[in-house]
Design a protein around this motif. Structure first.
Motif, mmCIF file in Angstrom:
data_model
loop_
_atom_site.group_PDB
_atom_site.id
_atom_site.type_symbol
_atom_site.label_atom_id
_atom_site.label_comp_id
_atom_site.label_asym_id
_atom_site.label_seq_id
_atom_site.Cartn_x
_atom_site.Cartn_y
_atom_site.Cartn_z
ATOM 1 N N GLU A 91 0.841 -1.193 0.000
ATOM 2 C CA GLU A 91 0.000 0.000 0.000
ATOM 3 C C GLU A 91 0.882 1.251 0.000
ATOM 4 O OE1 GLU A 91 -4.366 -0.668 1.872
ATOM 5 O OE2 GLU A 91 -2.764 -0.368 3.333
ATOM 6 N N TYR A 92 1.984 1.166 0.707
ATOM 7 C CA TYR A 92 2.921 2.293 0.729
ATOM 8 C C TYR A 92 3.652 2.419 -0.604
ATOM 9 C CZ TYR A 92 6.948 5.189 1.814
ATOM 10 O OH TYR A 92 7.905 6.176 1.777
ATOM 11 N N THR A 93 4.136 1.287 -1.150
ATOM 12 C CA THR A 93 4.910 1.376 -2.397
ATOM 13 C C THR A 93 4.050 1.897 -3.547
ATOM 14 O OG1 THR A 93 4.493 -0.950 -3.012
ATOM 15 C CG2 THR A 93 6.494 -0.474 -1.730
ATOM 16 N N VAL A 94 2.792 1.487 -3.606
ATOM 17 C CA VAL A 94 1.949 1.947 -4.707
ATOM 18 C C VAL A 94 1.568 3.416 -4.504
ATOM 19 C CG1 VAL A 94 -0.391 1.370 -3.872
ATOM 20 C CG2 VAL A 94 0.185 1.102 -6.305
ATOM 21 N N GLU A 95 1.432 3.852 -3.258
ATOM 22 C CA GLU A 95 1.195 5.279 -3.007
ATOM 23 C C GLU A 95 2.378 6.114 -3.489
ATOM 24 O OE1 GLU A 95 0.636 8.437 0.717
ATOM 25 O OE2 GLU A 95 0.263 6.301 1.038
ATOM 26 N N MET A 96 3.594 5.680 -3.132
ATOM 27 C CA MET A 96 4.790 6.409 -3.558
ATOM 28 C C MET A 96 4.978 6.321 -5.066
ATOM 29 S SD MET A 96 5.746 7.807 -0.876
ATOM 30 C CE MET A 96 7.221 8.569 -1.554
ATOM 31 N N ALA A 97 4.573 5.203 -5.657
ATOM 32 C CA ALA A 97 4.658 5.078 -7.108
ATOM 33 C C ALA A 97 3.775 6.114 -7.792
ATOM 34 C CB ALA A 97 4.242 3.663 -7.536
ATOM 35 N N CYS A 98 2.569 6.324 -7.251
ATOM 36 C CA CYS A 98 1.676 7.349 -7.801
ATOM 37 C C CYS A 98 2.304 8.738 -7.684
ATOM 38 C CB CYS A 98 0.337 7.342 -7.063
ATOM 39 S SG CYS A 98 -0.720 5.932 -7.432
ATOM 40 N N ILE A 185 -4.108 -1.648 -11.685
ATOM 41 C CA ILE A 185 -3.176 -0.977 -10.772
ATOM 42 C C ILE A 185 -2.285 -0.017 -11.551
ATOM 43 C CG2 ILE A 185 -1.192 -1.321 -9.238
ATOM 44 C CD1 ILE A 185 -2.525 -4.027 -8.434
ATOM 45 N N LEU A 186 -1.791 -0.456 -12.691
ATOM 46 C CA LEU A 186 -0.940 0.398 -13.510
ATOM 47 C C LEU A 186 -1.692 1.645 -13.963
ATOM 48 C CD1 LEU A 186 1.542 1.132 -15.146
ATOM 49 C CD2 LEU A 186 0.801 -0.486 -16.915
ATOM 50 N N HIS A 187 -2.932 1.497 -14.398
ATOM 51 C CA HIS A 187 -3.715 2.651 -14.835
ATOM 52 C C HIS A 187 -3.921 3.646 -13.693
ATOM 53 C CE1 HIS A 187 -5.610 0.284 -18.426
ATOM 54 N NE2 HIS A 187 -4.403 0.727 -18.685
ATOM 55 N N ALA A 188 -4.143 3.122 -12.478
ATOM 56 C CA ALA A 188 -4.306 4.015 -11.317
ATOM 57 C C ALA A 188 -3.019 4.790 -11.052
ATOM 58 C CB ALA A 188 -4.714 3.209 -10.092
ATOM 59 N N LYS A 198 -4.137 2.202 -4.015
ATOM 60 C CA LYS A 198 -3.995 1.489 -2.741
ATOM 61 C C LYS A 198 -5.118 0.470 -2.567
ATOM 62 C CE LYS A 198 -2.758 3.764 0.974
ATOM 63 N NZ LYS A 198 -2.675 4.804 2.029
ATOM 64 N N TYR A 199 -6.328 0.849 -2.930
ATOM 65 C CA TYR A 199 -7.464 -0.068 -2.822
ATOM 66 C C TYR A 199 -7.266 -1.286 -3.717
ATOM 67 C CZ TYR A 199 -12.050 -2.025 -3.896
ATOM 68 O OH TYR A 199 -13.092 -2.895 -4.123
ATOM 69 N N LEU A 200 -6.858 -1.033 -4.971
ATOM 70 C CA LEU A 200 -6.664 -2.133 -5.914
ATOM 71 C C LEU A 200 -5.534 -3.061 -5.484
ATOM 72 C CD1 LEU A 200 -7.065 -0.216 -9.310
ATOM 73 C CD2 LEU A 200 -8.668 -1.862 -8.312
ATOM 74 N N MET A 201 -4.449 -2.488 -4.962
ATOM 75 C CA MET A 201 -3.323 -3.305 -4.518
ATOM 76 C C MET A 201 -3.716 -4.177 -3.329
ATOM 77 S SD MET A 201 -0.208 -4.211 -5.090
ATOM 78 C CE MET A 201 0.725 -2.952 -5.994
#
Length: 237
Positions: A91-98, A185-188, A198-201
């Motif tokens: 959840e943290y990594t995908v937030e930082m990725a965004c 996830i990539l599109h988000a 974060k929700y999708l991950m």
């Protein structure tokens, strides 16, 4: 030349045992005696020992000084804890990725390339490569954190969850969920939608854990000789 031949022999033994594990032909907890394996494969114990060590690095095999080698046999509690850690971390990594994603770099292209290989691996029914591409997708996202420590910890967690999937997942290689979930996830991330990403991950990782069935493989009686020699590989020294 001799060293290269020895390495090749180790790799053959390693791949032969790994293939049987990944194909769920050898149940978790099965003892792997160096002597028995050497006799079955008609090789000395040294390359067998090295092959088992390679498998232990991948967490497929546990090696104990007193009990020897056996197929990994994770408990339900261990599995639950590792998936919980993955959810927290990713959840943290995908937030930082965004937040760090830039349309100008090649991140999206790399992720789409990984997804294309993953889809091909499903079509080819190459389960081992599927798991490798799943690993690659999640690690490419984690790299956007610009934190090497997080990437290393996540690699360890994904290695473990891939073992659990190998042993217990009811996922169908005929109708996979993973590529579609990864694409969302990539599109988000591309849209810098932190909440959705974060929700999708979280949902993606939770769904993977829900597809585990600890009764999928039972400790039935097996014949290692039939399993290993039935693959038709010649590993003789």
């Amino acid at each position: 030349m001799e060293a290269a031949e020895k390495t090749s022999l180790v790799d053959k033994i390693y791949l032969q045992i790994k293939r049987a594990i990944v194909n769920r032909e050898i149940p978790p907890g099965t003892k792997l005696s160096e002597e028995v394996l050497a006799n079955i494969l008609n090789v000395s114990r040294t390359p067998v020992r090295t092959a088992l060590q390679k498998l232990s690095y991948e967490k497929l095999v546990d090696i104990s000084p007193r009990k020897g080698a056996s197929i990994a046999n994770p408990t339900a509690k261990e599995v639950k804890e590792v998936f919980e850690m993955r959810i927290l971390l990713e959840e943290y990594t995908v937030e930082m990725a965004c937040r760090n994603f830039k349309q100008t770099d090649d991140t999206a292209a790399r992720l789409k390339h990984v997804l294309a290989i993953e889809e091909k691996a499903y079509r080819d029914k190459d389960f081992s490569n599927v798991l490798q591409q799943v690993h690659n997708f999640h690690i490419e996202i984690a790299k956007l954190c610009n934190n090497g420590l997080i990437v290393r910890h996540l690699q360890e967690l994904i290695l473990l969850t891939n073992i659990y999937i190998t042993f217990y997942s009811e996922m169908s290689i005929e109708s996979p969920n993973s590529p579609g979930e990864h694409l969302k996830i990539l599109h988000a991330i591309e849209n810098n939608d932190v909440a959705l990403a974060k929700y999708l991950m979280r949902r993606h990782i939770e769904d993977v854990s829900k597809r585990l069935n600890f009764n999928l493989i039972r400790n039935y009686n097996i014949n290692l000789q039939d399993i290993l020699l039935g693959q038709g590989l010649d590993v003789r020294e």
